[in-house]
Design an enzyme around this catalytic site. Sequence first.
Site: not given
Length: 423
Positions: A191, A51-52
Amino acid sequence: MLYPFKAVSLSYKKAPLAIRELIALDEAACRRFLHTLHHNLGLTDLLVLSTCNRTEVYYSAERDQSPVIIEALGQLKGLAHIAEHFPYFDVLDEHADAVRHLFEVAMGLDAQVVGDLQISNQVKQAYQWSADADAAGPFLHRLLHTVFFTNKRVQQETAFRDGAASTSYAALELVEELTADVANPRVLVVGLGEIGADVCRHLGDSKLFPDVTICNRTRSKADLLAQECGLKVLDFEYLVQGLKEADVVISSIARDEPFFTRDMVERLEVLSYKFFIDLSVPRSIASDVETVPGVLVYNIDAIQSKASAALERRLAAVPQVRAIIEESMAGLQDWTKEMLVSPTIQKLKNALEQIRQEEMDRYQKKLSAEEAKRLDDITRSLMQKILKQPVLQLKAACKRGEADQLIDVLTDLFDLERQPDVA
């Protein structure tokens, strides 16, 4: 005597993002790595989780195989000097440590956001890949099903999964609350700061928001995130039109002064309600914007307060979660011990069955079919009764951790070494 289950882990606790990115594996890479570990290194009960926040390998082997696993990982990723990254890995070569770690990862105890819901689904996915590769043995099957059952208990019996404990997920929950009465709400994210990008990922995963648009000064950054999350992109020059159409505007703009001013928002001619959510520090939405009729503004403090309250509830539930894990591990350990003596039990059954068959062969020719059938039933029943006590004693010895001695006695007594190994 416990099953030789182990793990090697690289996670956010030791490794910075730059290192985790180097090591991370997508689905195709995970599947290739499983094949390498199973067929080239001969490892079993394999689970590859990436995973991250972590890349981990769970496996069964008599000896620690972490160096060769890490080397194989380096080859897969094209990292010639993977040995330089060894200090970032944790090695769990004791059965209980590896099992407990998997439980804590799958429950979300070991996550950056305590109680993270996503990790349990990632573990299920990793298990499916292992099953597809025929790399999940009986122990891993039992372990993962116990983990999933435990996860269900945690969900039902504790407050550990209540609320959104991360700022980005709390922002998503806030959008859900604000638009509960809005049909097909239109969301515009302006943004792409760190939290804003995470919110985009949550919006992309959610089925409640099919109309989400990203707008960023740098179009290429927006395109990459939109492709990842399945969202639309609006050119910055058309921002005003996007603001007019949106029901919710999420701002993650990094600048020293507010980008959204009262004058700008007033010109949008808000006819009903429009929600502005400010994820920026310093604020990107001026404080007087909320004085515009029909406009409601929520800033980062409100969102973080929501996340903090949820986090407190989750942390309070941690002891209860750990107690449930310990109960599950105790049951799994009993099963594991019995699994380890099952080959001896099967060999004992085979030895007695061989004796029974030899005696049956001696008398069968002298008996009628009916008499032979009766003798077969009697001897089979007698064998089961003889087996019952040794099997019960062996299982009881397992729970006491004393099975080794009894296995040796039975092996010598019935000459079980001559029996073929049981698969």
